[in-house]
Enzyme design. Structure first.
Site, PDB file in Angstrom:
ATOM      1  N   ASP A  38       0.871  -1.173   0.000  1.00 20.76           N
ATOM      2  CA  ASP A  38       0.000   0.000   0.000  1.00 20.76           C
ATOM      3  C   ASP A  38       0.908   1.223   0.000  1.00 20.76           C
ATOM      4  OD1 ASP A  38      -2.890  -1.147   0.635  1.00 20.76           O
ATOM      5  OD2 ASP A  38      -1.461  -2.249   1.874  1.00 20.76           O
ATOM      6  N   GLU A  88     -13.332  -3.592  -2.151  1.00 24.64           N
ATOM      7  CA  GLU A  88     -13.136  -3.316  -0.722  1.00 24.64           C
ATOM      8  C   GLU A  88     -14.472  -3.570  -0.050  1.00 24.64           C
ATOM      9  OE1 GLU A  88     -11.817   0.698  -1.107  1.00 24.64           O
ATOM     10  OE2 GLU A  88      -9.826   0.113  -1.806  1.00 24.64           O
TER      11      GLU A  88
END
Lengths: 210, 249
Positions: free
Chosen positions: B8, B127
């Protein structure tokens, strides 16, 4: 030694170019026919679709110069879609004729209903050598080695008798992974994305002696 | 089975949070990627965590750097809104692009991408946040904005639109190191007709048991467990081999 990579806008040549550079060679990008005659090696990569890539080759008269090169021992490696182009035809978005340097046709992978989640086939598979078991090949060392695959189409009805070839076990069937006929070869997997084994494979393609 | 390192990224830094919040810088993504490559990782996913929020795309330069000496499949997610964005990412060294926000805003974008680059290059990044038993909601912009869309229905639709695989991240389990959301993974696995990669929560080796039950799961992404040295790639591969799961050697 002069290594060329077929370059069209839709093909992802960055990784293969980078891999060959890493091995210490300076590859030339090929998008016009005159360059091919000067090459010792030609890599045909491919992301995109069969009809689009074939049209690109024809529009730039690369198809005939690749075929001429093949007659003159140009060492060819087709990768994924680039491998498909070496065969007679593909049914990706309608039937399109290929370069016909090798016998066989390209079809969408079919899986039975009880086989799940597998097309496109994305991931690593070990490759297994078929036939010509006792005959030495510079590619023998890749038997049972893992390579990275990412595809929905595969080669069918290829000539099993006269070629050295490797397959993977895919669900209940076998899929062609690598085939070599003299100076012409194609791999369904991406050596440029298969880590150190993939680099070793490219090195073997560049350097082997008959 | 693909063992994937999930990086990330915010700006030029590798970051990690818990449940998509409290993002902390951890180090240099280029260095970490090289470290995981040397240790035998199968694949890398780079997530530009702020790209969609600010409507920008910084990943190209970074991916170029990351992929310089790494010869593996790389997926890039975050802020990809046009064919040109996707093309830039692929030319920078990625082989797959992950789409979340832009697909929710315009689902047809998935079909356009699949036609241009081939289905195998298009990853639907999902997500998911739990709403009620057996119900999860799709979030966009790095877990910030709810959409009201049901995760399972969305994945089915996206498969029809031409995607080639799914990256499923549990917002509830992300960064917790408490294991994957088993229910979510199983329910999505049952309806998903393309390869599925699961993400969010891996902390202990026994969390991988879920893969032995759902043998068709195609891969899993590891972030905190590698960044914090809780697990090694060798240890994970040994576990998978013991369960007869096919892994890259």
């Amino acid at each position: 030694m002069r290594i060329g990579i077929i370059f069209s806008n839709s093909s992802n040549i960055g990784n293969i170019q980078k891999a060959i550079l890493y091995l210490g060679y300076e590859p030339v990008l090929v998008s016009d026919k005159t360059t091919i005659a000067k090459l010792s090696h030609l890599v045909i990569p491919g992301v995109g679709s069969f009809p689009k890539m074939m049209k690109f080759l024809k529009d730039n008269k690369l198809d005939t110069s690749i075929i001429d090169g093949a007659k003159n021992d140009l060492r060819i490696l087709g990768i994924c879609l680039g491998m498909h182009l070496l065969f007679e035809s593909s049914n990706e978005f309608g039937t399109t004729k290929g370069l016909s340097l090798l016998k066989g046709s390209v079809k969408k992978i079919r899986v039975a209903n009880n086989e799940k989640n597998q097309v496109p086939n994305i991931g690593y598979h070990k490759i297994y050598k078929k036939l010509k078991k006792n005959e030495y090949s510079p590619f023998d060392k890749f038997e049972k080695k893992s390579f990275y695959f990412a595809h929905s189409f595969s080669v069918n009805n290829f000539d099993e008798k006269d070629n050295e070839f490797y397959t993977i076990d895919f669900e209940t069937k076998k899929i062609l992974a690598f085939l070599k006929n003299g100076s012409i070869s194609g791999c369904q997997f991406h050596p440029e994305l298969s880590g150190k084994t993939g680099l070793e494979f490219l090195k073997t393609f560049i350097n082997y002696t008959n | 089975m693909r063992v994937i390192s999930r990086l990330d990224i915010k700006g030029e830094k590798l970051i990690k949070g818990i449940k998509f919040e409290g993002l902390r810088p951890i180090g240099c993504p280029i260095q970490k990627a090289q470290e995981y490559y040397n240790a035998g990782i199968d694949e890398i996913i780079c997530i530009d965590t702020v790209a969609s929020l600010y409507g920008r795309n910084n990943a190209v330069k970074l991916v170029k750097e990351i992929s310089k000496n790494i010869f593996l499949p790389i997926t890039v997610c975050g802020g990809i809104r046009t064919i040109q964005d996707a093309s830039n990412i692929i030319l920078s060294g990625a082989d797959k692009i992950g789409i979340n926000t832009a697909a929710v805003e315009n689902p047809k974008f998935l079909t356009i991408l699949a036609k241009e680059f081939g289905s195998q290059s298009i990853v639907l990044s999902v997500e998911a946040k739990k709403k009620s038993p057996s119900k999860w909601e799709v979030f966009v912009k790095s877990g910030r904005d709810p959409t009201g869309i049901d995760v399972k229905l969305w994945i089915k639709k996206a498969v029809d639109l031409g995607i080639g695989s799914v990256l499923l991240t549990s917002i509830d389990n992300d960064g917790t190191k408490l294991g994957f959301d088993k229910e979510l993974c199983k329910e999505v696995f049952d309806i998903c007709e393309v390869p599925l990669v699961i993400s969010g929560g891996l902390g202990k080796i026994k969390d991988l048991k879920i893969l032995t039950d759902n043998s068709g799961i195609n891969g899993f992404a590891v972030a905190s467990a590698f960044h914090n040295n809780l697990l090694t790639i060798n240890e994970i591969k040994k576990f998978l081999i013991d369960y007869n799961i096919n892994v890259k050697d």
